[in-house]
Design a protein around this motif. Structure first.
Motif, PDB file in Angstrom:
ATOM      1  N   VAL A 170      17.648  73.548  58.493  1.00  0.00           N
ATOM      2  CA  VAL A 170      19.134  73.227  59.124  1.00  0.00           C
ATOM      3  C   VAL A 170      19.806  72.639  57.989  1.00  0.00           C
ATOM      4  O   VAL A 170      21.117  72.878  58.000  1.00  0.00           O
ATOM      5  CB  VAL A 170      18.700  72.260  60.071  1.00  0.00           C
ATOM      6  N   TRP A 171      19.328  71.967  56.934  1.00  0.00           N
ATOM      7  CA  TRP A 171      20.169  71.353  55.659  1.00  0.00           C
ATOM      8  C   TRP A 171      20.955  72.772  55.076  1.00  0.00           C
ATOM      9  O   TRP A 171      22.041  72.548  54.725  1.00  0.00           O
ATOM     10  CB  TRP A 171      19.218  70.963  54.600  1.00  0.00           C
ATOM     11  N   PRO A 208      21.095  76.599  56.191  1.00  0.00           N
ATOM     12  CA  PRO A 208      20.831  77.541  56.775  1.00  0.00           C
ATOM     13  C   PRO A 208      20.862  78.818  56.263  1.00  0.00           C
ATOM     14  O   PRO A 208      20.159  79.734  56.382  1.00  0.00           O
ATOM     15  CB  PRO A 208      21.605  77.491  58.062  1.00  0.00           C
ATOM     16  N   ARG A 254      23.979  65.576  57.596  1.00  0.00           N
ATOM     17  CA  ARG A 254      22.874  65.969  56.826  1.00  0.00           C
ATOM     18  C   ARG A 254      21.764  64.560  56.930  1.00  0.00           C
ATOM     19  O   ARG A 254      20.525  64.568  56.990  1.00  0.00           O
ATOM     20  CB  ARG A 254      22.823  66.538  55.643  1.00  0.00           C
ATOM     21  N   LEU A 257      20.570  63.825  59.989  1.00  0.00           N
ATOM     22  CA  LEU A 257      19.279  64.649  60.528  1.00  0.00           C
ATOM     23  C   LEU A 257      18.024  63.945  59.851  1.00  0.00           C
ATOM     24  O   LEU A 257      17.193  63.991  60.362  1.00  0.00           O
ATOM     25  CB  LEU A 257      19.758  66.145  60.046  1.00  0.00           C
TER      26      LEU A 257
END
Length: 480
Positions: free
Chosen positions: A175-176, A178, A257, A260
């Motif tokens: 996710v950081w 993609p 980020r 997350l």
């Protein structure tokens, strides 16, 4: 050397001296969480193969890292711990610098060093799985932030050698960045395969036993207990929390980020629903790095004063524990009461031991394996796989979570003949004393009680030339 280089060298020298000084306060003691990894390392040095020749319920790096200094106690152990903590600080600094600027890097390194010194000694001193995962986490995030997805994938996969919670690093990295996911996933898959081949037969002791462990919470209200413990942790780490909040309130790109990362870290803390102090190491990197930015933002004098107070509280609270441990003060040594008892029992075993003698430890008392200095006669370092009861429950619970596995292992034990059996569980929970197991009574009949301490009952294999054959009191401890 330029002035900047000299300043950088001085900065890291001060960090190292600080981290080493704190750990040298514990040079004469052995914490249970480091004793377990060290006991496995010593069995490896005896020629046993981890998992096949040693039943070990943690990932292999927990044992391997102690091989770097020959699984020795004393100053080599504390020097190794200081160097490991310094590595974590350096990686935190590089990650913060990649995310923000160089000044944030220095701040993150300093915050990491501070909180790897002023926290519960039982957590920060031992090199145990939750702490061992930290450099892999930092290396993975640093690599993905600096557009090196291959290195990030290798670091995340290699983290499995330290802690199964490293599984949560992969979704964080994907996710950081993609757009880098294909290369990241390919590298991660290859590195994971190498990790599984290197680890060997760890499926039963690490993964299957780990699932049993994770399913059994210690608390009737695990969520409430987790909330309370998290708030307590946040109180002692108020400087990190305040700095993180200050950063997140700014409208800077990339904040999501860090949010997350913090969310993934909280999931790591909650895994198993136990909320031990050491589990919160997962939160330390993202909060230290976020706080490094928040604390470098312009602030008023009163905020600086509050920051000083927030740092003073853990420094006073835990600094006194380090000094107290160095001096052997009763209040500081309270957490080491079982270690002190194990030290006395180990001294008694060494007094009676002869060349070639071996030892089995019953109960989760790995200090005995290390301090007695005898090789193992079985592949079991403790009684968890023999009773089927997890170590953090066996003082109060006597119902096994894995009865079939335990019975199979007791049959294996009955085919061995260790010279000494140190029962460090029976005196604390009589229902789990080694003599209470019907399928071991015939085996234990070959042993006599040699001596007892407050929390350890030591048996010795009966010999024709037994040191107590003249009728002396077999329950009296030998002179130490």
């Amino acid at each position: 050397m330029s002035d900047a280089r000299r300043a950088q060298a001085a900065y890291w020298a001060v960090c190292f001296v600080f981290l080493l000084a704190v750990r040298l306060c514990h040079v004469e003691v052995l914490w249970v969480d480091e004793a377990y990894g060290m006991a496995a390392a010593r069995r490896i040095l005896e020629g046993a193969r981890l998992y096949n020749g040693v039943w070990f319920d943690k990932p292999p790096l927990y044992a391997w890292i102690y091989l770097l200094w020959g699984a020795e106690t004393g100053w080599p152990l504390r020097l190794g711990g200081a160097l490991f903590a310094l590595l974590c600080c350096w990686l935190a600094a590089r990650t913060a610098e990649a995310l923000f600027h160089r000044r944030e890097g220095y701040a993150a390194g300093a915050l990491m060093a501070f909180f790897l010194a002023f926290d519960h000694p039982s957590s920060i001193v031992p090199l145990a799985p939750d702490l061992l995962l930290m450099p892999f986490t930092l290396a993975a995030v640093w690599s993905v932030q600096t557009e090196r997805p291959a290195a990030a994938g290798v670091a995340a996969a290699a983290g499995l050698l330290a802690n199964a919670k490293a599984l949560l690093l992969l979704p964080l990295l994907v996710v950081w960045r993609p757009r880098r996911a294909p290369r990241l996933l390919a590298t991660y898959a290859c590195a994971s395969l190498a990790v599984w081949l290197a680890a060997g037969g760890w499926i039963e002791p690490v993964w299957q036993w780990g699932l049993i462990y994770a399913r059994q919470s210690l608390f009737t209200d695990a969520a409430g207990e987790g909330m309370l413990r998290t708030l307590n942790w946040a109180g002692f780490h108020a400087a990190l929390v305040a700095g993180t909040v200050s950063y997140l309130l700014q409208r800077e790109p990339g904040r999501w980020r860090m949010l997350l990362w913090i969310a993934v870290a909280l999931a790591m803390v909650a895994a198993g629903m136990r909320f031990f102090h050491r589990y919160y190491f997962a939160l330390l990197p993202p909060l230290a790095i976020s706080a490094s930015r928040g604390l470098n933002l312009p602030r008023r004098r009163w905020a600086t004063a509050l920051l000083a107070v927030a740092l003073a509280v853990p420094a006073v609270r835990f600094g006194a524990r380090h000094i107290g441990t160095l001096r052997g003060e009763p209040a500081a040594m309270r957490d080491l009461a079982l270690w002190a008892d194990a030290r006395d029992a180990a001294a008694g075993i060494r007094k009676l031991a002869q060349p070639g003698d071996t030892l089995l430890v019953w109960g989760y008392r790995p200090e005995l394996n290390v301090l007695a200095g005898l090789p193992g006669a079985t592949r079991f370092l403790d009684s968890q796989p023999l009773t089927g009861i997890i170590a953090d429950r066996h003082l109060t619970v006597s119902t096994p979570a894995a009865p079939e596995l335990a019975m199979r292992h007791r049959r294996e034990l009955a085919a061995t003949r260790p010279t000494f059996v140190a029962d460090g569980l029976g005196p604390l929970n009589p229902d789990l004393a080694i003599g209470r197991f019907e399928d071991l009574k015939a085996w234990l009949a070959h042993y006599d009680v040699a001596f007892e301490t407050r929390a350890v009952r030591v048996y010795r294999l009966r010999r024709t030339t037994h040191p107590y054959s003249n009728g002396a009191d077999r329950t009296a401890a030998p002179p130490l």
